[in-house]
Design a protein around this motif. Structure first.
Motif, PDB file in Angstrom:
ATOM      1  N   LEU A  76      24.840 -66.264  32.683  1.00 11.08           N
ATOM      2  CA  LEU A  76      24.842 -65.536  31.988  1.00 11.08           C
ATOM      3  C   LEU A  76      23.644 -64.158  31.547  1.00 11.08           C
ATOM      4  N   THR A  77      23.651 -63.109  31.328  1.00  7.93           N
ATOM      5  CA  THR A  77      22.670 -61.975  31.294  1.00  7.93           C
ATOM      6  C   THR A  77      22.339 -62.684  30.023  1.00  7.93           C
ATOM      7  N   LYS A  78      21.181 -61.820  29.118  1.00  8.01           N
ATOM      8  CA  LYS A  78      21.133 -62.057  28.112  1.00  8.01           C
ATOM      9  C   LYS A  78      22.013 -60.796  27.076  1.00  8.01           C
ATOM     10  N   GLU A  79      22.711 -60.080  27.834  1.00  6.03           N
ATOM     11  CA  GLU A  79      23.303 -58.953  27.485  1.00  6.03           C
ATOM     12  C   GLU A  79      25.211 -59.535  27.263  1.00  6.03           C
ATOM     13  N   ASP A  80      24.867 -60.782  27.545  1.00  5.55           N
ATOM     14  CA  ASP A  80      26.260 -61.162  28.472  1.00  5.55           C
ATOM     15  C   ASP A  80      26.147 -62.627  27.603  1.00  5.55           C
ATOM     16  N   LYS A 133       6.735 -69.485  21.903  1.00  3.59           N
ATOM     17  CA  LYS A 133       7.961 -69.752  22.780  1.00  3.59           C
ATOM     18  C   LYS A 133       8.357 -70.964  22.949  1.00  3.59           C
ATOM     19  N   GLN A 134       7.108 -71.874  22.801  1.00  2.00           N
ATOM     20  CA  GLN A 134       7.526 -73.726  22.260  1.00  2.00           C
ATOM     21  C   GLN A 134       8.345 -73.896  21.283  1.00  2.00           C
ATOM     22  N   CYS A 135       8.109 -72.969  20.186  1.00  4.28           N
ATOM     23  CA  CYS A 135       8.378 -73.293  18.788  1.00  4.28           C
ATOM     24  C   CYS A 135       9.439 -72.801  18.476  1.00  4.28           C
ATOM     25  N   GLU A 136       9.779 -71.591  19.088  1.00  2.05           N
ATOM     26  CA  GLU A 136      10.886 -70.963  18.970  1.00  2.05           C
ATOM     27  C   GLU A 136      12.009 -71.277  19.220  1.00  2.05           C
ATOM     28  N   GLY A 137      11.672 -72.541  21.163  1.00  2.00           N
ATOM     29  CA  GLY A 137      12.808 -72.432  21.559  1.00  2.00           C
ATOM     30  C   GLY A 137      13.507 -73.396  21.192  1.00  2.00           C
ATOM     31  N   CYS A 138      12.868 -73.591  19.906  1.00  2.00           N
ATOM     32  CA  CYS A 138      13.740 -75.243  19.450  1.00  2.00           C
ATOM     33  C   CYS A 138      13.917 -74.758  17.329  1.00  2.00           C
ATOM     34  N   HIS A 139      13.130 -73.489  17.321  1.00  2.00           N
ATOM     35  CA  HIS A 139      13.382 -73.505  15.858  1.00  2.00           C
ATOM     36  C   HIS A 139      14.242 -72.269  15.820  1.00  2.00           C
ATOM     37  N   THR A 140      14.518 -71.685  17.132  1.00  2.00           N
ATOM     38  CA  THR A 140      15.510 -70.354  16.145  1.00  2.00           C
ATOM     39  C   THR A 140      16.221 -70.349  17.673  1.00  2.00           C
ATOM     40  N   PRO A 141      16.379 -71.071  18.392  1.00  2.00           N
ATOM     41  CA  PRO A 141      16.964 -71.076  20.420  1.00  2.00           C
ATOM     42  C   PRO A 141      18.194 -69.721  20.520  1.00  2.00           C
ATOM     43  N   ALA A 142      18.711 -70.022  19.862  1.00  2.00           N
ATOM     44  CA  ALA A 142      19.575 -68.502  20.522  1.00  2.00           C
ATOM     45  C   ALA A 142      18.664 -67.202  19.881  1.00  2.00           C
ATOM     46  N   ALA A 143      18.239 -67.123  19.142  1.00  2.00           N
ATOM     47  CA  ALA A 143      17.884 -65.307  18.631  1.00  2.00           C
ATOM     48  C   ALA A 143      16.232 -65.309  19.725  1.00  2.00           C
ATOM     49  N   PHE A 144      16.152 -67.062  19.990  1.00  2.00           N
ATOM     50  CA  PHE A 144      15.214 -67.189  21.267  1.00  2.00           C
ATOM     51  C   PHE A 144      15.092 -66.489  22.665  1.00  2.00           C
ATOM     52  N   LEU A 145      16.541 -66.892  23.291  1.00  2.00           N
ATOM     53  CA  LEU A 145      16.794 -66.811  23.910  1.00  2.00           C
ATOM     54  C   LEU A 145      17.341 -65.205  24.804  1.00  2.00           C
ATOM     55  N   LEU A 146      17.524 -64.713  23.443  1.00  2.00           N
ATOM     56  CA  LEU A 146      18.237 -62.874  23.467  1.00  2.00           C
ATOM     57  C   LEU A 146      17.098 -62.496  23.405  1.00  2.00           C
ATOM     58  N   GLY A 147      15.883 -62.368  22.720  1.00  2.00           N
ATOM     59  CA  GLY A 147      14.613 -61.827  23.191  1.00  2.00           C
ATOM     60  C   GLY A 147      14.253 -61.509  22.169  1.00  2.00           C
ATOM     61  N   GLU A 148      15.409 -61.701  20.575  1.00  2.00           N
ATOM     62  CA  GLU A 148      14.400 -61.583  19.401  1.00  2.00           C
ATOM     63  C   GLU A 148      13.060 -61.229  18.929  1.00  2.00           C
ATOM     64  N   THR A 149      12.951 -62.407  19.763  1.00  2.00           N
ATOM     65  CA  THR A 149      11.442 -62.918  18.948  1.00  2.00           C
ATOM     66  C   THR A 149      10.039 -62.899  19.210  1.00  2.00           C
ATOM     67  N   GLU A 150      10.369 -61.307  20.376  1.00  2.81           N
ATOM     68  CA  GLU A 150       9.153 -61.681  21.557  1.00  2.81           C
ATOM     69  C   GLU A 150       8.537 -60.459  20.864  1.00  2.81           C
ATOM     70  N   LEU A 158      13.913 -59.806  10.978  1.00  4.12           N
ATOM     71  CA  LEU A 158      14.728 -60.718  12.148  1.00  4.12           C
ATOM     72  C   LEU A 158      16.594 -60.458  11.189  1.00  4.12           C
ATOM     73  N   SER A 159      17.362 -60.648  12.175  1.00  2.62           N
ATOM     74  CA  SER A 159      18.509 -60.239  12.137  1.00  2.62           C
ATOM     75  C   SER A 159      19.082 -62.359  12.389  1.00  2.62           C
ATOM     76  N   PRO A 160      20.415 -62.216  10.995  1.00  2.00           N
ATOM     77  CA  PRO A 160      20.727 -63.382  10.476  1.00  2.00           C
ATOM     78  C   PRO A 160      21.233 -64.442  11.765  1.00  2.00           C
ATOM     79  N   LEU A 161      21.096 -63.838  13.006  1.00  2.00           N
ATOM     80  CA  LEU A 161      20.961 -65.582  13.701  1.00  2.00           C
ATOM     81  C   LEU A 161      19.538 -65.758  13.780  1.00  2.00           C
ATOM     82  N   ALA A 162      18.834 -65.059  13.655  1.00  2.00           N
ATOM     83  CA  ALA A 162      17.467 -65.593  14.508  1.00  2.00           C
ATOM     84  C   ALA A 162      16.891 -66.888  13.166  1.00  2.00           C
ATOM     85  N   LYS A 163      17.103 -65.943  12.051  1.00  2.00           N
ATOM     86  CA  LYS A 163      17.182 -67.105  10.516  1.00  2.00           C
ATOM     87  C   LYS A 163      18.292 -68.453  10.239  1.00  2.00           C
TER      88      LYS A 163
END
Length: 528
Positions: A76-80, A133-150, A158-163
């Motif tokens: 998968l890519t971030k877009e996928d 990155k270390q923190c967000e990878g476990c505290h909001t993993p989905a939004a982190f992988l999509l690049g939202e927290t960069e 932030l989106s509902p997914l991140a929150k």
């Protein structure tokens, strides 16, 4: 933000710089002719070699989001990637009970928790944005992988997914664990692969959810496909985010999974889920008899000792006028307190010297039901201590230890079952980004105990003494909480969200309260 000690105590049972003066002896002889000399060579200042067991640049090549080890499925890519934010119209539509249990859980609050956000904000200021990155990878993993927290942190954008933090779609998108392929060869810092969906042979996107039980016809109700995952039935499912290692040196600041792995619970087959994804009675049964819960007994509470967050969640709900949500948070709060009060027990025993005088009193603290060390998690931040008071028959205080002062801080001589962190220079350190070792680690292993002795010089003529002991717990000291809540990132207004105009006194839970009467005379006995 000022401090307000409106108590929330739950009585629930240079070097010195020396200026060197050159003393020149008077020379009575003619001065020697001056000899021209070449320019003195430039000697570089001494530099202490920088050493690390791990090559950060190599780590970044291997893990795209380093220091988080979290990865998106390579297919998968971030877009996928199609992660889904939990709402009454999505997850709750088919799983209302599980959704309600998840609400106000530590997983649901993992990214909005102001204690965490204060630590995150301070870490970024101290080390730089990459550490987030270390923190967000476990505290909001989905939004982190999509690049939202960069970018720059702003909770309001932030989106509902991140929150949603560790939402339904996070755990149920874990396709695999990479625990053995980490820098240390054990679970740490989000060592998972997430795969929320796949593409079929027609190129169509199919949401895919992983869970502990076998697939069956109609599973997912056409919204998603179901895949049985043995990983979801084991503690390894939790391990990747409940082992927090230093971002550079990979020292285990939080080692909860390893504590369990070395315990009798692991040997008996009792997993994290068997204690933290069940109600109180089932938790006690799992811990006391090592009887595994039945399928229908599991719940999505993810309940532990972080009761402060539940208290804040209740304030938030009341501020919003949502009484149902406030009751939900209060239920989680009460559950956390009850778990703490079921976790330990005290055993008090007197000892007498050769003259038959009471000389020592031993308090044995048992880890009765925690399947990991007590306390666990960030054990250099947590505080679990003994408060002891000895009085004679007239009420005269003979010994006092472990009491909080007017600032809400403990006497430095208090016996605290915790850890002391040290930095790379072997000096005391508290902040997680500085701690690379422990100078003291005095937590209590599962089903184990620690002994504390109190020596008494009894000048009282009383025949009996009253010995009172409390095992008390709070998530952090007053000073630490004040520091964290006073360093919130952009978009976090504690008054607007929680109604807080000052930092409250940190709640304390009395895990065990015990009072005994001891004879001042008795038969001499060797200390066991």
């Amino acid at each position: 933000m000022t401090r307000n000690c409106i108590g929330l105590v739950l009585s629930l049972s240079a070097g010195i710089a020396l200026s060197a003066t050159a003393v020149l002896a008077k020379n009575t002889q003619a001065p020697a002719p001056e000899i021209p000399s070449a320019a003195a060579p430039v000697v570089p200042a001494a530099v202490t070699p920088s050493y690390s067991r791990y090559n950060m640049e190599e780590m970044k090549k291997k893990y795209p989001h380093y220091p988080s080890l979290l990865q998106l499925d390579s297919a998968l890519t971030k877009e996928d990637a199609k992660f889904t934010a939990p709402t009454p119209m999505t997850c709750a539509g088919c799983h209302p009970k599980q959704y309600e249990e998840w609400q106000n859980s530590m997983h649901s609050m993992s990214f909005q928790d102001p204690v965490y956000l204060g630590e995150l904000n301070l870490a970024i200021k101290a080390v730089g944005k990459d550490i987030a990155k270390q923190c967000e990878g476990c505290h909001t993993p989905a939004a982190f992988l999509l690049g939202e927290t960069e970018g720059e942190f702003d909770l309001g954008t932030l989106s509902p997914l991140a929150k949603a933090g560790v939402s339904c779609d996070v755990c149920h998108s874990i396709k695999a664990a990479t625990h053995l392929d980490t820098p240390t060869g054990e679970p740490e810092n989000g060592s998972y692969i997430l795969s929320p969906n796949r593409k079929n042979e027609k190129g169509e996107t199919k949401l895919t959810k992983y869970g502990p039980f076998p697939n069956y016809e109609g599973c997912g109700f056409g919204f998603h496909e179901c895949v049985e995952s043995p990983l979801h039935r084991t503690s390894e499912m939790c391990a990747g985010c409940h082992q927090v290692f230093h971002y550079k040196e990979h020292f285990p600041i939080e080692h909860t999974y390893a504590e369990w792995k070395k315990s009798i619970y692991s040997i008996k087959g009792v997993q994290c889920q068997d204690c933290h994804m069940v109600d109180i009675d089932t938790f006690k049964r799992s811990a006391d008899t090592f009887t595994l819960p039945k399928r229908g007994e599991y719940r999505h509470y993810f309940n532990g000792a972080n009761f402060v967050q539940y208290f804040l969640a209740e304030l938030k709900a009341k501020k919003e006028g949502d009484e149902k949500m406030a009751a939900n948070a209060k239920q989680k709060f009460d559950m956390a307190v009850e778990r703490l009060q079921a976790a330990a027990e005290l055993e008090i025993e007197p000892f007498y010297n050769a003259k038959g005088d009471l000389s020592k009193i031993r308090v044995r603290v048992h880890n009765k039901r925690a399947g990991h060390n007590l306390p666990t998690s960030l054990s250099n931040i947590r505080q679990m201590w003994l408060e002891v008071l000895i009085t004679d028959s007239k009420g005269k205080v003979l010994l006092k230890s472990g009491f909080l002062d007017e600032k809400g801080e403990l006497d430095p001589k208090t016996y605290n079952f915790n850890s002391d962190g040290m930095n790379i220079d072997m000096k005391f350190a508290l902040d997680p980004w500085e701690v690379v070792s422990f100078s003291k680690h005095d937590t209590i292993p599962p089903k184990g105990y620690r002994d504390v002795y109190y020596t008494l010089i009894n000048e009282s003529k009383a025949k009996e003494l009253k010995f009172s002991a409390k095992l008390r717990f709070r998530q952090a000291s007053q000073a630490v909480v004040e520091k964290l809540l006073s360093n919130q990132p952009k978009g976090v207004d504690l008054e607007k969200i929680y109604g807080l105009t000052a930092v409250p006194a940190v709640p304390v839970v009395d895990m065990v309260v015990q009072e005994v009467t001891l004879k001042t005379k008795g038969a001499p006995e060797a200390v066991k």
